[in-house]
Structures are given as C-alpha cells and as structure tokens.
Scaffold this motif. Structure first.
Motif, PDB file in Angstrom:
ATOM      1  N   LEU A  51      -9.829 -22.566  21.021  1.00  0.00           N
ATOM      2  CA  LEU A  51      -8.455 -22.133  21.206  1.00  0.00           C
ATOM      3  C   LEU A  51      -7.950 -21.480  19.928  1.00  0.00           C
ATOM      4  CD1 LEU A  51      -7.020 -25.254  23.080  1.00  0.00           C
ATOM      5  CD2 LEU A  51      -7.842 -23.108  24.066  1.00  0.00           C
ATOM      6  N   ARG A 100      -2.500 -28.255  21.868  1.00  0.00           N
ATOM      7  CA  ARG A 100      -1.383 -27.645  22.579  1.00  0.00           C
ATOM      8  C   ARG A 100      -0.302 -28.713  22.740  1.00  0.00           C
ATOM      9  NH1 ARG A 100      -3.416 -23.400  21.576  1.00  0.00           N
ATOM     10  NH2 ARG A 100      -4.129 -21.763  23.018  1.00  0.00           N
ATOM     11  N   ILE A 281      -5.652 -18.800  26.029  1.00  0.00           N
ATOM     12  CA  ILE A 281      -6.761 -19.292  25.211  1.00  0.00           C
ATOM     13  C   ILE A 281      -6.493 -18.961  23.747  1.00  0.00           C
ATOM     14  CG2 ILE A 281      -9.253 -19.173  24.796  1.00  0.00           C
ATOM     15  CD1 ILE A 281      -9.605 -18.397  27.727  1.00  0.00           C
ATOM     16  N   VAL A 336      -6.665 -17.540  31.473  1.00  0.00           N
ATOM     17  CA  VAL A 336      -6.824 -18.972  31.266  1.00  0.00           C
ATOM     18  C   VAL A 336      -8.306 -19.305  31.159  1.00  0.00           C
ATOM     19  CG1 VAL A 336      -4.717 -19.549  32.512  1.00  0.00           C
ATOM     20  CG2 VAL A 336      -6.882 -19.441  33.763  1.00  0.00           C
ATOM     21  N   SER A 342      -5.132 -25.901  31.247  1.00  0.00           N
ATOM     22  CA  SER A 342      -4.855 -24.474  31.126  1.00  0.00           C
ATOM     23  C   SER A 342      -4.176 -23.924  32.375  1.00  0.00           C
ATOM     24  CB  SER A 342      -6.162 -23.720  30.855  1.00  0.00           C
ATOM     25  OG  SER A 342      -5.923 -22.379  30.512  1.00  0.00           O
TER      26      SER A 342
END
Length: 692
Positions: A51, A100, A281, A336, A342
């Motif tokens: 990522l 995230r 991503i 994604v 995701s």
C-alpha cells in the motif's frame, strides 16, 4: 476472429476465525477440532502489492473440513475498536502498524463540500507482528466456539494469524480476506464504423411498437431515444448527470497524465487530467495500473476498463464501444485490490465523492460453514453492510455481481456484497434467454442481463479494427455494469431515485425467461427508464358517486371514473362495491405524523416532537400508547420504550449513546384498545455524527 474474455470477478471470500451461530447440521459432527500445517495448499497469489508504494504483503490460506480454500493477508487484520484505548492496547499487544485508518480519499473538487463527512469509517486495517501471537490457545478457543474437524493452514504464520483473530474477536478483530477472480456509429471496421443499433444486446430486435415476438426486447437504444424525448441530456436547460463509479482492478490509464491510454475516446471527462479516478492501493488520484497480481484466476490486466466500457463508454463517437449508460453517465474509476477491506472502503469512498451509481463486478462467497461471514458484530458481512447502508442513505444505488460458480444462492449460501440489502444483485444471461451456464442463481438475484458483449479498446487490442478491438466481455462481470449503466439512465431522469424504487422498477418491468433459474426476469431498459421518469398526475373528470354523498349500508353501489393523462391518453373504469357489516371490534388506526419517515436528524440533543393521529373505530377509551425506539444497524439492536402518551417530546441522546458514525433509528407507536386489539405505525430516522 473474436477474442472472448470470460471475465467475472468471482470472489473466494476468506471467511474465518469466528463461529457461525446459525449452523444447523454440522458435516464434521463427532470429529474433534485439529489443525496441521500444509505448505502444499495452493494460493491465488503469493503476495499483494504494498500500500502507498510499501513492501509487498504476503498471502496465506487455510482449508477447512468442507475442502474449500480461503485466502487472507498473512499479517493483517481489520479492526473496529470499541474505543481509542481499545485500539492503542491492541497495537501495543501485537506491535501493530495502522495501514488504513478509515478516512476516505476525497477528490479535490469535492473535499471542501464534505467537511461534515470527513470522519473515519470506524474500521482500521492493521499490520501485526505474528511473533506476538502464540498458538497455545488456538485449539481450545475454536473448540469452545464449537468448531470440529481438520483445518489445514498454508504456513505456521497463517496459523498464528488465525490464533490472533480468534483470540481478539470480541475486540472487533477480523482477518483481511483475499478475493480471487474466476473468469468465464462506433469503432472503425475498415470499411466504415460498427453500428451499436445492430448489437443484439442493445436493441429490441424487432420494431419496439410491433405486436408479437420481440426477440430479447432489451431496448437500450429505445431507452436512449426516450431520454432524448425527455430532453436528457438537456440542450437548453439544467440537468444533473449521474456519476457512475466502477470499483474494479486494472484501468488502462497513463500513470503520469491520468489520460486514457492509446487516446481512448470512450471516456467522458472534464479538463486535462482524464476521468475522475481514485487508486485505493496507492491512495492517490491516478488509477493507471493493471489489475493487482492474483486479481483474476486468469490474466485480466484491464478488467476495470472493460467493466467501464460496458457501463459508460461514450456512444456515437466513431470509436470503441457504447456503454448502456454512455449518453449520460460521468465515470469515476476506483482501483482496488482483491481484499474485503478494500472493496468496503471503495464503496464508502465512491459515495462520499458523489458517485450515485456504484458498479462492483466482485462477489465473495459465503455460507453457514464459513467462520466470519454470518456472525455480527465484527465480521466481513458487517463491514460491507455499513458501507452499502451509507451509500443508500446518501442516495447512491449499488449494483453487484452474483458470481460465476453455477451455484444456487440461498440464505445459507450467499455472495457479498450481492446478497445484502441496499444492493441490486445481477445474473448473467445468454442470447437465447437462458442463464449462462456459469452464472449463480437463486432468490438473492434481482435482475439478469446479457453477456459476451462489446466493451472498449484496451492496450491488448489497440492495434485491431472492428469488433476484434472491443470484443468481448463476459460473465457476471459484464452483466453487472450493463445494469449499472441502465440505472444511470434512470437516475438521469429521476435524480431522487433510491435503491428500493430502482430495484422494484427493474423487477416489475423485466422480461420473462423460459429458464426456471431466471425467476426475477431479465432487463428491459426501455420500460425501466420510462417507469423511472416522474409523471404528472392524471386529471379525473366527473367521478361518480359525487363527493360526500350518503350511501345505504349493504346496498350495492358503483364508482365511475374517467381520467385524462397530461400527454393526452385517457381511460375510464368502474367498480361495484357492496359494504358488509364490519366486525364487532376493529384495531385502532395509527399514523405517525411527526417526524416524517426517512428524516435525517440534525441534532441528537434537542427535543424531537413525536406526534400521531390515532382513531379507534368504536371510540373505545382509554387507549394504551407505547412509543418504542431501536438502532437497527447496531451490532445488537435493543428496543427501548421511550413514552406512553399519544404525543410527546423525545431527546435521542437520553436513550442511546452516539459515538460518531451513521445510525438508522426505528421509531414505532403501538396502540392497544380495551378489547386488546393492537394498531401500530413504524418510521425510520437517520443520524450522521461526525467525529468533531
């Protein structure tokens, strides 16, 4: 020669590490739980891309007693912490790193307008140190949860992740599933151009006003004509072009400029940066990359571009294909990876960036023997449910693929997000009106659509001409954007159209099929678009009997009505009614008049007036009143009695705790007369709480 690309993203969803509460017949009954390490388990891919340009992320898998393999990121979990302290304690226990934090990626042109919604989703993606997770309690925890039979893990690290997820389940932790894809005037042709009106999936096959057999009667071209009749796109007036988000893998976009590769003319966009695009991503605004490794079971580098072409490629441009929603839709490309986090994050990102139709050619398989899918509050199903509920609350319509396993879907065997409420679930149909042999079917499916159809030019076909340049896209991956494009046409006519109405319109206007699998019917784009258009009310002329006339009880009498439509059509009808004696006692008639159904509350600390009209046919007194409230999207909804009078004032935060996020409140009024007859009414309210 045609190049046939059987391309649906059929997800093998990882569903692990929490017991399912609705199991009925255990196929491993009597066998004690055990596990082994089996390095021969086949993985969909060895790793996922890092990522934000980081290091690659290893993939692992397990195989349960039913024989199905489930893949997951070896050292990642999703977490919905109960508090900041809960999160920090977890990070400390497992040396966790937040990848995230649930904050959406917002395009610059919309960021300033969405300050209210700049809040985290509540779900974190966290990398963990597996050296901090022991295996000592894995067997005992799973045995306590009721699991039996032999489980095999692809590596010792995979078992450590399983042990962590089971141990921390009550803290809102779940593994991050890896989903595997399974595959099943326009472009110049050398002498002129392809004609979209000749494509069988776009036309009525015969004249649209001709009686008798109409072929497939899909009617996309006819739907376009109807929009023009309605002045959409508006030439000299204001209208709202719907934004259609394609959540998918690879897009043929330049990595530097953001413009379509090979000067593809099918994309509609403003300015010089190319179409609206978000890469979740790399977490930036350029999707120019092929599909991530392992996204499909076969090579599908430009899967996202092909889904776009079916839904939104610009028509009548002497290039490429023609998407069903092409005349009106503004595409938003969202790249994604094939993980549960995701996809859920992409749905939320799309709607916050003002997408109003969302197409997802991805389907995760779940059933009662999978470990996470069906047990709230912290399973993969819940993550997706919260995202699609947010989409519906903001007026977006989600369309998703049913998948390609030839499987009958039920309450026990379902696909995500396709089987969820607030989602239109799509199956794949051949030209002969029969279900494609690979398409899933069953009660969750709402509509079917054609496959093996033209899309748009991709780098692999840029040097070809005619049909060879744009043929062919297949599977429920193609059927899904086909329906999404039709929904975009409907939204262009009626921007206020919601999921429930769109789904109902698609079903009631659908064509019937001789295939018993296609119980919901297949798409009639023309009728669906026509029904979505707001109509003026007809004018009734000289209705009989006249208003306020007295009629004799039990005597037959006739109603006559003649109506004229604003467009000139007229009709009349009559009915004869005989009124019998009513029963001895009827239930009270209850209508909640305030607040109105669907209201979004602007404050949870101010008193809200609750009012209702109540009428008891026998005028019985006294009547017993009971107002009830519950948060229906809470992990464990609890119904609370909040008052016992016909009208009252209620402060929501005096009853419930709101920590930030999106809430659906169900309010009901139960009225009981002296004979014990019960009348009631129910409404739903929305609450959106920002972190600040």
């Amino acid at each position: 020669m045609k190049k046939l690309i059987n391309c649906v993203v059929m997800v093998r969803l990882l569903i692990i590490f929490v017991a399912c509460s609705n199991q009925t017949t255990d196929p491993t009954a009597g066998e004690p739980f055990s596990y082994t390490i089996d390095e021969t388990i086949e993985l969909p891919t060895a790793e996922l891309p890092g990522l934000n340009g980081g290091a690659a992320r290893p993939v692992a898998a397990f195989k349960g007693p039913t024989g199905e393999t489930r893949a997951f990121v070896e050292n990642e979990v999703m977490m919905q912490p109960k508090s900041e302290a809960n999160l920090q304690a977890f990070l400390k226990r497992y040396n966790g790193k937040i990848l995230r934090d649930g904050m959406p990626f917002l395009l610059p042109e919309v960021a300033a307008e969405l300050t209210e919604l700049l809040k985290r989703s509540g779900w974190y993606l966290i990398q963990v140190d597996l050296n901090r997770s022991v295996l000592d309690d894995l067997t005992s925890n799973l045995q306590t949860a009721g699991f039996k039979g032999d489980y095999r893990f692809s590596s010792e690290a995979a078992a450590h992740l399983a042990s962590l997820a089971v141990r921390e389940a009550n803290n809102g932790v779940v593994a991050n599933a890896v989903w595997t894809a399974s595959a099943v005037p326009e472009h110049p042709n050398g002498t002129g151009n392809l004609n979209a009106e000749d494509w069988w999936w776009m036309s009525e096959d015969d004249g649209p006003y001709t009686d008798g057999e109409q072929g497939l009667s899909v009617g996309v071209i006819h739907a376009w004509d109807y929009l023009e009749y309605k002045n959409i796109p508006a030439e000299n007036d204001t209208w709202i072009p719907p934004v259609l988000a394609i959540i998918d893998g690879g897009f043929a976009i330049d990595e530097v400029t953001g413009l379509p590769l090979n000067d593809n003319q099918d994309y509609f966009y403003f300015g010089d940066h190319g179409p609206m695009q978000i890469d979740l991503i790399e977490f930036d605004d350029n999707v120019g990359n092929p599909s991530p490794e392992g996204f499909c079971a076969v090579d599908c580098p430009w899967h996202g571009s092909q889904a776009f072409g079916v839904a939104a490629a610009r028509p009548k441009n002497f290039y490429g294909g023609a998407g069903t929603g092409g005349p009106v839709a503004i595409p938003m490309l969202i790249r994604v990876e094939n993980t549960a986090y995701s996809v859920a994050d992409a749905i939320r990102t799309a709607v916050l960036n003002k997408a109003r139709i969302i197409s997802i050619s991805i389907a995760g398989d779940c059933n009662v023997w999978d470990w996470i899918c069906t047990l709230p509050p912290n399973d993969i199903k819940t993550v997706l449910e919260s995202s699609v509920a947010l989409a519906d609350s903001l007026g977006a319509i989600v369309v998703a693929a049913a998948g390609n396993e030839s499987t009958r879907l039920t309450d026990d065997e379902f696909r995500l997000p396709c089987s969820l409420k607030f989602v239109i679930c799509v199956g794949a149909m051949e030209r002969n009106k029969m279900a494609a042999v690979y398409s899933n079917y069953g009660t969750p499916l709402d509509i079917w659509a054609p496959v093996e159809i033209y899309s748009t030019v991709i780098p692999d076909t840029a040097d070809k001409t005619g049909a060879d340049a744009i043929c062919c896209f297949n599977g429920t991956s193609a059927a899904t954007p086909f329906i999404a494009g039709v929904v975009a046409l409907m939204k262009a006519l009626n921007p206020q159209l919601r999921w429930e109405d769109a789904e109902q319109i698609l079903k009631t206007t659908a064509n019937s099929s001789p295939d018993p699998k296609i119980t919901a019917g297949y798409i009639d784009a023309y009728l669906a678009v026509k029904q979505a258009s707001p109509n003026e009310a007809p004018v009734f002329l000289n209705p009989k009997p006249e208003d306020n006339i007295e009629l004799q009880l039990k005597a037959p009498f006739r109603f006559d009505a003649h109506a004229t439509d604003p467009e000139g059509a007229s009709d009349s009808t009559s009915v004869t009614i005989t009124v019998l004696e009513p029963p001895e006692n009827l239930a009270p008639d209850v209508i909640i008049t305030n607040p109105e159904n669907g209201l979004r509350l602007t404050s949870i600390s101010e008193a809200l007036a609750l009012n209702a009209n109540v009428n008891d046919p026998e005028n019985d007194t006294p009547l017993n009143y009971e107002w009830r409230a519950s948060i229906i999207n809470a992990p464990f909804p609890e119904t609370v009695v909040i008052g016992s009078s016909q009208n009252l004032e209620w402060i929501p935060q005096d009853t419930f705790t709101f920590d930030g996020g999106f809430y659906l409140i169900r309010l009901s009024l139960i009225v009981t007369d002296v004979q014990g007859n019960i009348g009631s009414d129910v409404i739903q309210l929305e609450v959106l709480i920002s972190d600040g």
